[in-house]
Design a protein around this motif. Structure first.
Motif, PDB file in Angstrom:
ATOM      1  N   ARG A 101       0.829  -1.210   0.000  1.00 51.34           N
ATOM      2  CA  ARG A 101       0.000   0.000   0.000  1.00 51.34           C
ATOM      3  C   ARG A 101       0.861   1.257   0.000  1.00 51.34           C
ATOM      4  NH1 ARG A 101      -2.239   1.361   5.476  1.00 51.34           N
ATOM      5  NH2 ARG A 101      -0.064   2.014   5.598  1.00 51.34           N
ATOM      6  N   ASP A 102       1.875   1.278   0.869  1.00 45.45           N
ATOM      7  CA  ASP A 102       2.748   2.442   0.960  1.00 45.45           C
ATOM      8  C   ASP A 102       3.515   2.658  -0.346  1.00 45.45           C
ATOM      9  OD1 ASP A 102       1.806   2.727   3.526  1.00 45.45           O
ATOM     10  OD2 ASP A 102       3.643   2.010   4.494  1.00 45.45           O
ATOM     11  N   SER A 103       3.930   1.570  -0.975  1.00 42.44           N
ATOM     12  CA  SER A 103       4.638   1.680  -2.259  1.00 42.44           C
ATOM     13  C   SER A 103       3.736   2.241  -3.339  1.00 42.44           C
ATOM     14  CB  SER A 103       5.158   0.303  -2.689  1.00 42.44           C
ATOM     15  OG  SER A 103       6.095  -0.159  -1.753  1.00 42.44           O
ATOM     16  N   LEU A 104       2.518   1.777  -3.371  1.00 48.50           N
ATOM     17  CA  LEU A 104       1.573   2.264  -4.377  1.00 48.50           C
ATOM     18  C   LEU A 104       1.222   3.736  -4.157  1.00 48.50           C
ATOM     19  CD1 LEU A 104      -0.770  -0.829  -4.646  1.00 48.50           C
ATOM     20  CD2 LEU A 104       0.945  -0.051  -6.320  1.00 48.50           C
ATOM     21  N   ARG A 105       1.088   4.118  -2.913  1.00 49.74           N
ATOM     22  CA  ARG A 105       0.830   5.538  -2.620  1.00 49.74           C
ATOM     23  C   ARG A 105       1.995   6.396  -3.117  1.00 49.74           C
ATOM     24  NH1 ARG A 105      -1.786   5.149   3.445  1.00 49.74           N
ATOM     25  NH2 ARG A 105      -3.884   4.675   2.735  1.00 49.74           N
ATOM     26  N   HIS A 106       3.217   5.924  -2.876  1.00 48.35           N
ATOM     27  CA  HIS A 106       4.381   6.666  -3.343  1.00 48.35           C
ATOM     28  C   HIS A 106       4.393   6.713  -4.873  1.00 48.35           C
ATOM     29  CE1 HIS A 106       8.423   8.217  -3.692  1.00 48.35           C
ATOM     30  NE2 HIS A 106       8.662   7.247  -4.568  1.00 48.35           N
ATOM     31  N   ALA A 107       4.177   5.568  -5.503  1.00 52.29           N
ATOM     32  CA  ALA A 107       4.226   5.497  -6.965  1.00 52.29           C
ATOM     33  C   ALA A 107       3.166   6.378  -7.617  1.00 52.29           C
ATOM     34  CB  ALA A 107       4.066   4.051  -7.427  1.00 52.29           C
ATOM     35  N   ALA A 108       2.050   6.570  -6.933  1.00 53.35           N
ATOM     36  CA  ALA A 108       0.973   7.379  -7.492  1.00 53.35           C
ATOM     37  C   ALA A 108       1.374   8.840  -7.664  1.00 53.35           C
ATOM     38  CB  ALA A 108      -0.275   7.279  -6.605  1.00 53.35           C
ATOM     39  N   THR A 109       2.392   9.296  -6.939  1.00 45.41           N
ATOM     40  CA  THR A 109       2.813  10.697  -7.032  1.00 45.41           C
ATOM     41  C   THR A 109       4.274  10.855  -7.462  1.00 45.41           C
ATOM     42  OG1 THR A 109       3.402  10.743  -4.689  1.00 45.41           O
ATOM     43  CG2 THR A 109       1.156  11.412  -5.274  1.00 45.41           C
ATOM     44  N   CYS A 110       4.967   9.755  -7.623  1.00 43.00           N
ATOM     45  CA  CYS A 110       6.397   9.782  -7.942  1.00 43.00           C
ATOM     46  C   CYS A 110       6.625  10.213  -9.397  1.00 43.00           C
ATOM     47  CB  CYS A 110       6.988   8.394  -7.710  1.00 43.00           C
ATOM     48  SG  CYS A 110       8.772   8.317  -8.003  1.00 43.00           S
ATOM     49  N   LEU A 115       8.935   4.194 -12.833  1.00 41.61           N
ATOM     50  CA  LEU A 115       8.483   4.236 -11.441  1.00 41.61           C
ATOM     51  C   LEU A 115       9.100   3.132 -10.588  1.00 41.61           C
ATOM     52  CD1 LEU A 115       4.682   5.012 -11.866  1.00 41.61           C
ATOM     53  CD2 LEU A 115       6.429   6.515 -10.907  1.00 41.61           C
ATOM     54  N   VAL A 116       9.173   1.920 -11.130  1.00 36.05           N
ATOM     55  CA  VAL A 116       9.656   0.788 -10.324  1.00 36.05           C
ATOM     56  C   VAL A 116      11.153   0.889 -10.025  1.00 36.05           C
ATOM     57  CG1 VAL A 116       7.838  -0.797 -11.015  1.00 36.05           C
ATOM     58  CG2 VAL A 116       9.977  -0.723 -12.317  1.00 36.05           C
ATOM     59  N   GLU A 117      11.851   1.792 -10.679  1.00 39.14           N
ATOM     60  CA  GLU A 117      13.277   1.990 -10.400  1.00 39.14           C
ATOM     61  C   GLU A 117      13.524   3.111  -9.399  1.00 39.14           C
ATOM     62  OE1 GLU A 117      15.742   0.000 -11.253  1.00 39.14           O
ATOM     63  OE2 GLU A 117      14.247  -1.275 -12.234  1.00 39.14           O
ATOM     64  N   CYS A 118      12.476   3.738  -8.937  1.00 40.55           N
ATOM     65  CA  CYS A 118      12.609   4.797  -7.939  1.00 40.55           C
ATOM     66  C   CYS A 118      13.222   4.202  -6.674  1.00 40.55           C
ATOM     67  CB  CYS A 118      11.240   5.391  -7.626  1.00 40.55           C
ATOM     68  SG  CYS A 118      11.254   6.495  -6.195  1.00 40.55           S
ATOM     69  N   PRO A 119      14.294   4.807  -6.157  1.00 40.15           N
ATOM     70  CA  PRO A 119      14.928   4.271  -4.945  1.00 40.15           C
ATOM     71  C   PRO A 119      13.967   4.171  -3.749  1.00 40.15           C
ATOM     72  CG  PRO A 119      16.321   5.940  -5.949  1.00 40.15           C
ATOM     73  CD  PRO A 119      15.014   5.961  -6.698  1.00 40.15           C
ATOM     74  N   ASP A 120      13.075   5.145  -3.615  1.00 38.93           N
ATOM     75  CA  ASP A 120      12.112   5.081  -2.510  1.00 38.93           C
ATOM     76  C   ASP A 120      11.139   3.926  -2.702  1.00 38.93           C
ATOM     77  OD1 ASP A 120      13.190   7.280  -1.174  1.00 38.93           O
ATOM     78  OD2 ASP A 120      11.929   8.687  -2.286  1.00 38.93           O
ATOM     79  N   PHE A 121      10.675   3.735  -3.936  1.00 38.34           N
ATOM     80  CA  PHE A 121       9.759   2.632  -4.230  1.00 38.34           C
ATOM     81  C   PHE A 121      10.458   1.298  -3.992  1.00 38.34           C
ATOM     82  CE2 PHE A 121       7.807  -0.453  -7.092  1.00 38.34           C
ATOM     83  CZ  PHE A 121       6.462  -0.317  -6.780  1.00 38.34           C
ATOM     84  N   LYS A 122      11.670   1.170  -4.519  1.00 37.28           N
ATOM     85  CA  LYS A 122      12.408  -0.086  -4.388  1.00 37.28           C
ATOM     86  C   LYS A 122      12.753  -0.411  -2.934  1.00 37.28           C
ATOM     87  CE  LYS A 122      15.584  -1.122  -7.411  1.00 37.28           C
ATOM     88  NZ  LYS A 122      16.725  -1.072  -8.325  1.00 37.28           N
TER      89      LYS A 122
END
Length: 132
Positions: A101-110, A115-122
């Protein structure tokens, strides 16, 4: 005494089809109080019982396990052990789902591309002691 609910009302309030209610009745999970014409009637308490059944189904319990749980006494050590193990499994599932859930919330605004290579997402998917 509270007004009885007919099978259609129970179905409307729970989202269950009358056939599912009859199936749960056949399995001994719920019991009607009688009939109003051709329709089965239920005490309003059936709504709480069905909420428990649906929650347990969502948690991965089988109908056989739920039926056993609904009849259990405090002396049923085997069932208590199964419940404790299931609680541990649910804790693991909850941790995994919160991470997703937290990853998807981040990806929604990243704005990282991709997106999947974002250090915060990963970072949310890095192995932990309780993961994997």
């Amino acid at each position: 005494m509270a007004d009885l609910l007919d099978i259609a009302e129970v179905g409307e309030q729970t989202g269950l089809a009358p056939s599912a209610l009859r199936f749960y009745e056949k399995r001994g999970l719920i019991a009607p109080t009688g009939r109003n014409g051709l329709r089965r009637t239920y005490h309003p308490d059936v709504l709480s019982r069905l909420a428990l059944i649906l929650c347990a189904r969502g948690a991965g319990f089988t109908l056989t396990e739920i039926a056993r749980f609904l009849r259990a006494s405090p002396s049923d050590a085997e069932l208590r052990a199964r419940m404790a193990e299931k609680a541990r499994q649910l804790d693991d599932d909850i941790t995994r789902l919160i991470r997703m859930r937290d990853s998807l919330r981040h990806a929604a605004t990243c704005t990282h591309d991709p997106l999947v290579e974002c250090p915060d997402f990963k970072s949310t998917f890095e192995p932990t002691s309780s993961a994997v």
